[in-house]
Write an enzyme that holds these catalytic residues in place. Structure first.
Site, mmCIF file in Angstrom:
data_model
loop_
_atom_site.group_PDB
_atom_site.id
_atom_site.type_symbol
_atom_site.label_atom_id
_atom_site.label_comp_id
_atom_site.label_asym_id
_atom_site.label_seq_id
_atom_site.Cartn_x
_atom_site.Cartn_y
_atom_site.Cartn_z
ATOM 1 N N GLU A 130 0.874 -1.398 0.226
ATOM 2 C CA GLU A 130 -0.300 -0.375 0.282
ATOM 3 C C GLU A 130 0.592 0.719 0.226
ATOM 4 O O GLU A 130 0.589 2.344 -0.457
ATOM 5 C CB GLU A 130 -0.773 0.178 1.022
ATOM 6 C CG GLU A 130 -2.063 -0.527 1.236
ATOM 7 C CD GLU A 130 -3.150 -0.586 -0.043
ATOM 8 O OE1 GLU A 130 -2.900 -0.132 -1.011
ATOM 9 O OE2 GLU A 130 -4.711 -0.235 0.397
ATOM 10 N N THR A 183 -5.409 6.931 -5.193
ATOM 11 C CA THR A 183 -5.029 7.764 -3.106
ATOM 12 C C THR A 183 -4.043 8.160 -2.504
ATOM 13 O O THR A 183 -4.507 9.287 -1.972
ATOM 14 C CB THR A 183 -4.900 6.251 -2.586
ATOM 15 O OG1 THR A 183 -6.033 4.748 -3.365
ATOM 16 C CG2 THR A 183 -4.993 6.078 -0.916
HETATM 17 N N1 HSE Z 1 -7.476 5.240 4.265
HETATM 18 C C1 HSE Z 1 -7.749 5.092 2.579
HETATM 19 C C2 HSE Z 1 -7.862 6.958 2.710
HETATM 20 C C3 HSE Z 1 -7.876 4.056 2.080
HETATM 21 O O1 HSE Z 1 -8.651 6.819 3.116
HETATM 22 O O2 HSE Z 1 -6.581 7.045 1.895
HETATM 23 C C4 HSE Z 1 -7.449 4.114 0.597
HETATM 24 O O3 HSE Z 1 -8.904 3.275 0.086
#
Ligand code: HSE
Length: 316
Positions: A130, A183
């Site tokens: 990630e 993201t």
């Molecule tokens: N918690 C992360 C965000 C999840 O909101 O950036 C990304 O899928």
């Protein structure tokens, strides 16, 4: 080592669940990626094939590759692995595409090596994937992808993950506008500090949501699906967001919000019928906007990554 090659299913996930930015997430049923992972005598990680998305084949630039390499470095295994990825979850959709690849890779390699690591360690390895994808090692998608159900990251350092009870009648509805929102971009617009007042309301909601889930108190779940910190900023990037919320709540959904970092949005409902009505209502609302979209209604999956089962793991 039982077998030197396995095929697995890695589920899509919804992170944040409105109030729980970076800490809450759930696994979806029937939406996910298929991966085939095998052991090889050559050291390192080789990505042999990727279908369904245009993603890097070099292991160091691929989330599955980075996560698997992190796991391999923590073992004394002298060989390597070869990974084939069939993406069904579009990158940048907001339903845990990178998490599915990273979680699937570490789960499969761990299984092939005879399960040396705990699920919590696997979350740690997968979160490094990630970090490659978004610049942040958030684990709120990889945790439910690996554990199944609903999970809470109680702490990142050290990692402490709690499973949250999932009421059997809980269903998720998703609408995915076919626009890509990275993201990393939707994280870059967030403010670094919040007021005490906003913090109080947010942790009240997180506690309320977790309590509501454990006690199957749908009223409390509904009141707690609120986000006064992240959503006001990110919703500006999602066309028609306010109308979609009205449509979902009007159809009887318990709550509505952004799925992960978007652009997908989600609603939670009590019962499949209400979830399907919510899906219809979201479809009617979005049809006039001229943006192509997809919708899904799904139960919450009790299982995380698992061996592929041709009878139950139908790819959509
Ligand atoms: N918690 C992360 C965000 C999840 O909101 O950036 C990304 O899928």
């Amino acid at each position: 080592m039982e077998s030197s090659k396995i095929t697995i299913f890695s589920p899509a996930t919804i992170a944040n669940l409105s109030c729980g930015f970076d800490v809450l997430g759930l696994a979806l049923e029937g939406i996910g990626d298929r991966m085939t992972v095998g052991l090889t005598p050559e050291k390192g990680v080789r990505i042999s094939q990727i279908t369904g998305a245009d993603l890097p084949m070099e292991a160091e630039k691929n989330v599955a590759g980075v996560a698997a390499l992190a796991l391999l470095r923590a073992t004394d295994y002298q060989g390597g692995v070869v990974i084939e990825i069939e993406k069904q979850i579009l990158p940048g959709s907001g339903i845990g595409s990178s998490a599915a690849s990273a979680a699937g890779a570490v789960w499969a390699v761990n299984k092939l090596l005879g399960d040396p690591f705990t699920p919590e360690r696997l979350v740690g390895f997968a979160a490094l994937g990630e970090a490659l994808a978004s610049g942040a090692a958030h684990a709120d998608n990889v945790a439910p992808a690996l554990y199944g159900g609903i999970t809470l990251i109680r702490s990142y350092d050290p990692l402490d993950i709690a499973r949250i009870h999932c009421p059997p009648l809980l269903y998720a509805t998703l609408l995915h506008p076919q626009i890509e929102l990275k993201t990393s971009d939707s994280r870059s617009i967030l403010k670094r500090t919040i007021s005490l007042e906003k913090g109080i309301r947010q942790w009240g909601n997180v506690g309320g949501l977790v309590t509501g889930l454990f006690t199957e108190d749908y009223g409390l779940i509904s009141r707690s699906l609120e986000d006064g910190i992240i959503e006001p900023l990110r919703s500006l990037l999602i066309p028609g967001f306010d109308d979609l919320r009205e449509a979902a709540l009007g159809a009887g959904a318990l709550g509505f919000g952004i799925s992960g970092s978007g652009p997908s949005v989600f609603a939670l409902s009590r019962g499949k019928e209400t979830a399907l009505q919510t899906e219809q209502s979201l479809i009617s609302c979005y049809s006039s906007l001229g943006i192509p979209f997809k919708t899904y209604t799904s139960a919450i999956s009790k299982n995380g990554v698992r061996l592929w089962n041709a009878q139950t793991d139908i790819l959509t």
